[in-house]
Design a protein around this motif. Structure first.
Motif, PDB file in Angstrom:
ATOM      1  N   ASN A   1       0.814  -1.216   0.000  1.00 10.55           N
ATOM      2  CA  ASN A   1       0.000   0.000   0.000  1.00 10.55           C
ATOM      3  C   ASN A   1       0.844   1.261   0.000  1.00 10.55           C
ATOM      4  O   ASN A   1       1.903   1.327   0.634  1.00 10.55           O
TER       5      ASN A   1
ATOM      6  N   TYR B   1       0.899   5.406   1.016  1.00  8.04           N
ATOM      7  CA  TYR B   1       0.377   6.168   2.145  1.00  8.04           C
ATOM      8  C   TYR B   1      -0.339   7.402   1.615  1.00  8.04           C
ATOM      9  O   TYR B   1       0.019   7.939   0.563  1.00  8.04           O
TER      10      TYR B   1
ATOM     11  N   MET C   1      -2.429  -0.042   6.557  1.00  9.29           N
ATOM     12  CA  MET C   1      -3.086   0.783   5.547  1.00  9.29           C
ATOM     13  C   MET C   1      -4.285   0.065   4.921  1.00  9.29           C
ATOM     14  O   MET C   1      -5.230   0.716   4.481  1.00  9.29           O
TER      15      MET C   1
ATOM     16  N   TRP D   1      -7.024   0.953   7.193  1.00  5.22           N
ATOM     17  CA  TRP D   1      -7.364   2.374   7.023  1.00  5.22           C
ATOM     18  C   TRP D   1      -8.153   2.572   5.727  1.00  5.22           C
ATOM     19  O   TRP D   1      -9.153   3.298   5.696  1.00  5.22           O
TER      20      TRP D   1
END
Length: 491
Positions: A116, A118, A168, A171
């Motif tokens: 992933n 950011y 992530m 998230w």
């Protein structure tokens, strides 16, 4: 006669065949030419999209980095994020990406290997991008950008637990919206275009919208202003006091193109970069579209604010005889002696030559006024602090502006100011020409320059993560003991 007839037929057959071959060749040539024209148009459109998305700002290292070769540092509360090489290099960049790989990276924040990105890379905003625009953007990066076969020397280094695998993914599950932009049939095409630019390509929400405890955008504070890297990205809702509702369309358009409007505001920090690399290069239609959309954004009023920041009147003219004292000349190493803490004296030495004794600047705005200045009149002193510390460096459609940095870390002049001195100057400037409510200390300046205090969960993430791991282990141990006792009892 039969021989002649036969010969004529054969000749005609060959002639028609030749004509057919020539025609087929012409058609193929025209088709190839049309395809080439279409590819060229797609690359040109992709280049414009890259400008509108300001890709070069974040993927080019400061101090003469190679375009799109990465290396730009984002110092965040979670650690340092270093932007990647997005040139078509097959060894250091994205040259091996398929169009589908590229689309996933841009709109979902996911590399081809499954790792992933950011959200310093605003893929949460680029998720709105249409398939056609992604296609054109891909064509530009693969065919219109010079490859750089060199990866950034420094790497992303996040604090525990933010670099753990899977963080992530969780998230993204919570905060990444996969919906593409859908025009609103109830508004004009111009407003729809502006909405697509503001929320998508130009990703204005990234800076101008506050964040929640998990560093995701707080939709209830949409475009209501936020602190980013120490600078305050102001409220750009339609509110006439706290936002840009009191600006005219012409003033808004001029600001987006040039980065300044006398008597209103001057861009610095990230906004100056956005104007230099992106906004000043947009066509008039897109600038008008952004303005049209911002007019429709629901107003957000800052509690306690009754006057627009640019409309705050200076309290009184400066009486220099109240404090004036001999000031060392510009060529003296004692000019900004670290023992000097009088804000007025420091202003006289460091600022008055350009901004004027009374803060009026120059008529042509080469040196902007500090009176009727949104940074000085704001309730937040951040932008005065950051302008003094880091300076202002901006290229707009009407030319270049450069104010030197005065902090020791960002020094671009002979001498520098300490955090205590920056606080003293800020207090004096805001008292004299603004609200006068800054009352900063050197410690406050240090916090501002470091980007402000992050949310509680981010500040205490390491402690909370360790506590969670200990608690999980304790649950496992207690569970194992319970199972053992049960088996012992059954035996």
């Amino acid at each position: 006669m039969k021989i002649l007839a036969t010969t004529s037929v054969a000749t005609l057959a060959r002639l028609f065949a030749a004509l057919a071959f020539v025609s087929a060749g012409s058609i193929a040539a025209h088709a190839a030419s049309a395809q080439t024209d279409a590819d060229a148009a797609s690359i040109r459109h992709g280049q414009y999209l890259a400008v509108a998305s300001d890709c070069i700002a974040c993927h080019t290292a400061k101090d003469h980095g190679k375009p799109f070769a990465g290396g730009y540092r984002f110092d965040t509360p979670m650690g340092t994020i270093v932007s990647s090489n997005i040139t078509p290099s097959k060894t250091a960049g994205i040259g091996n990406y398929s169009e589908a790989d590229f689309a996933r990276a841009v709109r979902e924040g996911k590399r081809p290997d499954g790792t992933n990105l950011y959200p310093a890379m605003p893929y949460t905003e680029y998720a709105l991008m249409t398939d056609d625009d992604v296609k054109s953007l891909y064509a530009y990066f693969m065919q219109g950008v010079t490859p750089v076969d060199e990866a950034p020397a420094k790497k992303t280094a996040l604090k525990f637990p933010f670099g753990l695998p899977g963080v992530m993914s969780v998230w993204n599950l919570l905060y990444l919206d996969h919906d593409r932009f859908q025009p609103d049939a109830n508004v004009s095409m111009l407003v729809n275009r502006g909405h697509y630019l503001v929320d998508g390509l130009a990703h204005c929400t990234t800076c101008h919208t506050g964040r929640n405890a998990m560093m995701a955008l707080d939709k209830s504070a949409y475009l209501g202003g936020a602190v980013v890297g120490g600078w305050y990205a102001p409220n750009i809702t339609s509110d006439k006091v706290s936002g840009i509702g009191g600006w005219s369309d012409a003033q808004l358009a001029a600001y987006l193109r040039t980065g300044h409007v006398r008597g209103l505001a001057q861009a610095g920090g990230g906004m100056a970069e956005a104007i230099e690399n992106s906004l000043r290069k947009l066509d008039d239609h897109d600038i008008d579209a952004i303005v049209a959309y911002l007019r429709t954004v629901a107003p957000i009023r800052k509690p306690g604010q009754t006057t627009p920041s640019y409309a705050v009147d200076p309290k009184h003219d400066v009486a220099w005889t109240d404090f004036e004292q001999p000031i060392p000349g510009n060529d003296s190493s004692e000019r900004f002696a670290t023992t000097e803490s009088n804000g007025a004296a420091l202003y006289s030495a460091a600022c008055a030559a350009c901004h004027g004794v009374h803060g009026h600047g120059t008529e042509d705005s080469t040196f902007p006024p500090l009176t009727h200045n949104s940074a000085v009149g704001a309730l937040e002193p951040n932008n005065v602090v950051m302008a003094i510390a880091q300076g202002v460096h901006r290229k707009g459609a009407d030319g270049e502006v450069s104010m030197p940095a005065f902090s020791a870390e960002d020094e671009r002049i002979t001498d520098s100011l300490s955090d205590d001195q920056i606080a003293a100057v800020t207090n004096y400037v805001t008292e004299q020409f603004g609200h006068g409510n800054a009352q900063l200390t050197g410690a406050d300046v240090k916090v501002i320059r470091e980007g402000g205090k992050p949310p509680f969960l981010i500040r205490n993430a390491t402690t909370l993560a360790i506590g969670g791991i200990v608690l999980a282990l304790l649950v496992v141990v207690l569970g194992a003991l319970a199972v053992r006792r049960r088996r012992s009892a059954q035996a």
